[in-house]
Every structure is written in C-alpha cells, then in structure tokens.
Scaffold this active site. Structure first.
Site, mmCIF file in Angstrom:
data_model
loop_
_atom_site.group_PDB
_atom_site.id
_atom_site.type_symbol
_atom_site.label_atom_id
_atom_site.label_comp_id
_atom_site.label_asym_id
_atom_site.label_seq_id
_atom_site.Cartn_x
_atom_site.Cartn_y
_atom_site.Cartn_z
ATOM 1 N N SER A 157 34.462 41.345 36.051
ATOM 2 C CA SER A 157 35.514 42.092 36.721
ATOM 3 C C SER A 157 35.497 41.829 38.223
ATOM 4 O O SER A 157 34.487 42.002 38.880
ATOM 5 C CB SER A 157 35.334 43.578 36.470
ATOM 6 O OG SER A 157 36.221 44.293 37.295
ATOM 7 N N LYS A 158 36.662 41.412 38.737
ATOM 8 C CA LYS A 158 36.684 41.109 40.175
ATOM 9 C C LYS A 158 36.655 42.390 40.995
ATOM 10 O O LYS A 158 36.284 42.395 42.139
ATOM 11 C CB LYS A 158 37.904 40.273 40.541
ATOM 12 C CG LYS A 158 39.239 40.960 40.364
ATOM 13 C CD LYS A 158 40.365 40.031 40.797
ATOM 14 C CE LYS A 158 41.698 40.525 40.270
ATOM 15 N NZ LYS A 158 42.759 39.541 40.415
ATOM 16 N N ARG A 159 37.038 43.464 40.370
ATOM 17 C CA ARG A 159 37.030 44.714 41.128
ATOM 18 C C ARG A 159 35.616 45.169 41.426
ATOM 19 O O ARG A 159 35.388 46.033 42.235
ATOM 20 C CB ARG A 159 37.805 45.789 40.370
ATOM 21 C CG ARG A 159 38.986 46.288 41.171
ATOM 22 C CD ARG A 159 39.967 47.025 40.300
ATOM 23 N NE ARG A 159 40.861 46.092 39.640
ATOM 24 C CZ ARG A 159 41.416 46.328 38.458
ATOM 25 N NH1 ARG A 159 41.157 47.435 37.815
ATOM 26 N NH2 ARG A 159 42.225 45.447 37.942
#
Length: 472
Positions: free
Chosen positions: A216-218
């Site tokens: 997840s890039k978040r």
RNA sequence: GGGACGUUCGUCUAGCGGUUUAGGACAUCGCUCUCUCAAGGCGAUAACGCGGGUUCGAAUCCCGCACGUCCCA
C-alpha cells in the site's frame, strides 16, 4: 536519475482527492524522504493549492473546442455502465453531450445541473507510448472514451492535473510505477491538446509484498519509519530498494554516489519484484560493519531509551567514545541498530536479561563454586585485559585439573546472561574488573532467584553489587 | 467483459540465437574455525510457467494458452 542528469528533483503532492487528503499525512512523508536522504530541490507543490490553474487550463481547452460540457449525472452514467456490462459491452462514455443543442443545455441548467468537462478524443487511430523500459506500447483509441478532465464541482481529475503540472513545471521524464502505463495514452492526448511535446515515459516495475499483493502506497512513510525504528540504516534501505528491478552486473552494494553514477533506465527490467526483508537485513549488516563507529554510536542513543535501558538524559550522557567502542566491539554479530543496542545492554546497564534455559544449564551449584573461585583468582590480574585474563584463567583452571571448556559458558552466562556472544576474555575486559568480579560472585544468587518458575529476567542494581563486594 | 503489462533457483537478479554442464547475491544446508554465537573461508541443494512453431541451433524470435498485476472503475 535527476541527480545524474543534473536535473531538478521536484516533490509534488497529488492531493486532489479532498476526502483522502489529510494535512497530517504530509509531514511524515517529508520526514521519511529526509531520513532516506532523498532531498528535493524545490519547495513541495500541492495540487490542492492549484485548482484555479487547472480550471484555467480546462477552460482554455473548452474555448478551443477541444473539450465540451457534459451534464450527465452520476446516476445516468452508472445506469449506462451497468447496461453496457450486462450486454457484454465495454463500459465507456457514449459521447451523449458532445453535441447538445442550446435548448437541451438550457433545460439541464434550469434543472440545476452543473456540467463536468470532458476531453474530445479521436474516435479511431493508434496512440503509441514510447516507454523507455518497455519499448513501444500501442493503445487503440476505440479503447478510450471522452474522459472527464474537470468534475462538476470544479476539481480536476488525476490525469488532467498531472499533465497540467508536468507541462507547467517543464517535466522532461515521467518515471513511475507501471500501474500508470494504462493512463499514459490519455495523458498523451492531453499533451497533444495543449500542443506540448510529450515527455519521456518510463514505467518501472512494482514492488509487491511477500504474498504478491500490492504494497500500500498510503503506508509508505509508515513503512519507512518502521524500518528506521527496527534499526535499519537509511543508506541500506536505499541500496536495497535500488536493486529491486535494477542491476549493475553482479554488484550488490552501492553508495548513494555510485547509484547516481551508475543508474540507468536501460538497466531497469520490467517485471515486478517482491520485497524480501532477509536481504534487506543482509544489506544493513554490511553497512553496520563498514559504517563509521562514531556515527553509528550516535544513532544508537535513541535505541538505548526505546529498549528501556536508560532514561533520555542518561542516554545523552553516555560518551560518544564509549558508544563508538561498543559499536566496534559488537558489530560483527549485529544486523541492526536494535541488535547493537541490545548487545550492549550488559555493558551499559546492570539490568541483565538472564536467559532461564542458560541459567539452568550453566549455573549449576558446581559451576557457581568454580566461578566464585575463579573470581578470586582474577581479582589480582593486572592489567585487567584480555590477554592477561586468558593467561590467568587458563593457569588457574589447569591447577584445578579443568579446561576452559568446563567453565567458559558458565562464565559467559554469569557475566552477560547469554550463551552467545563475543570472546570471553574480551568481554571481561569490556565489562571491567569491578563488575566482572561482582557478577561472578553473585552467580549463585542468579540460580537462587531464577530457579523458580516463570522467571524471565533478573533485574538488579548497584546496591546488590555493593553488598556482594562488601561480603567479598 | 475489454485492454495493457509481466512470467529465469524460495527471493533479488545476469542472460539480449551458439562462449551455458543457465552465472552472481540473499536465504537454506554442510564443512572449516572455536570458550559460545556470529563473521569469514570452502562447498552443496535449487530456476528458464505450459504447448506449438521459426532455425543447423532458443531461456533468448513468433503464435496460442495458463497464471499474476494494473487500467477502463
């Protein structure tokens, strides 16, 4: 890449999604980049501050007849999409609002509808992306539809805002994850609409989690902090990450300067990589071995506090010299800063974690007696240094008809609480005479105290030592 | 549903038609060293997704399939 080509590294937050855009997420991202040493050249840009610009550029396309107003409601569009899917058709916009009569437009406006802006795209033809990593990738225009560039509430869509930004910021190279390859034909259409040359695109492979799912890039910044807190060095993380999807012969270790010098898009390969922590530990181990002990020693301070070894003030008071010496002494068997701090525990504190199994096996009554006698033999050794200690110990053991094997592990457990560690006599020298004698003397209390069930750690203070010393 | 991309040891990768009994690194397992644990040294196990073609010859070129990921959403 930017450094190698003497370009500018611009940091831009693509935060047009007002719901997910939370200001408190910004600082951690900046901090994680700073920690990694990835320093940007200009003050960060925020798309959320540039809405007026996007509106201006969208209106220009409208004025030039390259975009048109669309009054379709989300409900209508959803309905059409469902019908298309049910009929096994591709769900794309049908161009309904391309040619509205003034009358129809009046009616929509009187109903209170607010228009979105759509780009008028060619009905047929091939749009080719010349990707620096993947080569030529062709898309058929018929696969695309007149996509929205400005929502009815005035917010730009992702594809539109990035192109406006890339144009206005004179971006020459768009290097990003391959999940965006499919967005590229739309963006190329926008560059053409703006009469602006298309930049060089390079879609790099994704990095996946162990189970091949997407990372997840978040959680990017969080992940960086997690590694930092687990004692990973920034140069190790950068080195490891750089080798994912890219290689330079058989080389594994690259300094940042080398990465700048040797990186090239030609050597990037196209398939996704899986993040393997084990290899990151190995890279980190390398940097722990080769790093400047003084610097590593400084980096150790916060971990002394985090591992509950001492207070903030006490950690600050430890001389850098000593920390550097500890790094040099322990680094060989340490992969992270946490390992280093933990290894130094029995030197920096008297709060020793005795391994119950080790106590049970090596601090038997018989061994404890031997340790007590050894303590007496060692009390007169001068200087209290490894070579002299070894000589004295071996001599004493020989006089008792024993060998070093008979006592080494017991001695190590009494001094460090562990069965594994550095050379015994070097360890003694490091700990120092007073503590060595005291710990050998009080080995019997360790048995007494840990013979009970569930004892995992024994904590004792200087008072205990003083008492034992007095008795001695 | 359509489209795009991808597929070499468990993992990161080299390979860009013959130099390949497919090389290196991490991990794993041995041996070595030894007061223990590491580190180091030496060694071992381990891969071209499947099926067709092209070619004297294919991991390398072409086609199909499978699987994975992404986009349309």
């Amino acid at each position: 890449f930017a450094r190698k080509h003497k370009g500018a590294f611009i940091l831009r937050f693509e935060d047009t999604d007002t719901e997910r855009n939370r200001p408190e997420l910004i600082e951690p991202i900046l901090e994680s980049l700073r920690w990694l040493g990835l320093l940007w050249d200009e003050w960060p840009y925020f798309q959320s501050h540039r809405f007026a610009l996007y509106r201006e550029w969208a209106e220009r396309l409208f004025t030039e007849g390259k975009a048109y107003k669309c009054y379709c409601t989300p409900e209508e569009l959803e309905e059409k999409r469902k019908r298309a899917l049910a009929a096994q058709q591709k769900p794309k916009y049908d161009g309904r609002c391309r040619s509205l009569t003034a009358q129809e437009e009046q009616r929509f406006l009187s109903e209170g509808r607010r228009p979105a802006l759509r780009l008028k795209i060619p009905q047929s033809g091939i749009i080719a992306v010349e990707d620096a990593i993947r080569g030529r990738v062709e898309f058929d225009s018929s696969e695309l539809d007149d996509f929205i560039i400005l929502r009815s509430d005035g917010r730009p869509t992702y594809n539109f805002s990035v192109v406006v930004d890339d144009v206005t910021m004179n971006i020459t190279h768009v290097i990003r994850a391959d999940e965006h390859l499919n967005n590229t034909p739309k963006q190329i259409l926008l560059y053409r609409a703006f009469n602006y040359p298309v930049p060089i695109f390079a879609h790099v492979p994704m990095v996946l989690a162990k189970d091949r799912s997407k990372l997840s890039k978040r959680h990017g910044a969080t992940a960086v902090f997690e590694f930092r807190d687990r004692g990973i060095l920034p140069e190790a993380l950068v080195n490891y990450l750089a080798r994912l999807g890219w290689s330079h012969g058989d080389q594994e270790i690259f300094s940042t300067e080398e990465l700048i010098e040797k990186f090239s898009l030609e050597a990037v390969h196209p398939s996704a990589a899986i993040f393997d922590e084990e290899k990151l530990w190995w890279v980190n181990h390398h940097y722990i071995q080769t790093g400047d002990p003084k610097r590593l020693g400084e980096l150790l301070r916060p971990f002394l506090v985090k591992l509950n070894m001492m207070s903030e003030a006490e950690a600050q008071a430890v001389p850098n010299e000593q920390l550097a010496d500890l790094v040099t002494f322990f680094k060989e068997r340490c992969r992270t800063l946490v390992d280093l701090a933990e290894a130094a525990r029995y030197v920096l504190t008297d709060n020793i974690a005795y391994e119950p199994a080790a106590v049970k096996k090596f601090l038997t009554p018989e061994k404890v007696e031997l340790l007590r006698a050894l303590a007496e033999a060692l009390a007169s050794v001068t200087p209290f240094a490894a070579a002299e200690l070894e000589r004295a110990t071996r001599a004493y053991l020989e006089s008792q008809g024993k060998t070093l094997k008979d006592v080494a592990q017991s001695c190590r457990v009494a001094l460090t609480g562990k069965t594994a560690g550095a050379g015994l006599f070097e360890t003694m020298e490091l700990i120092g005479k007073t503590k060595v004698i005291a710990r050998l003397q009080r080995a019997s209390t360790v048995i007494g105290e840990s013979s009970g069930e569930g004892v995992i750690q024994r904590h004792f203070t200087m008072e205990h030592y003083n008492t034992r010393m007095h008795l001695l």
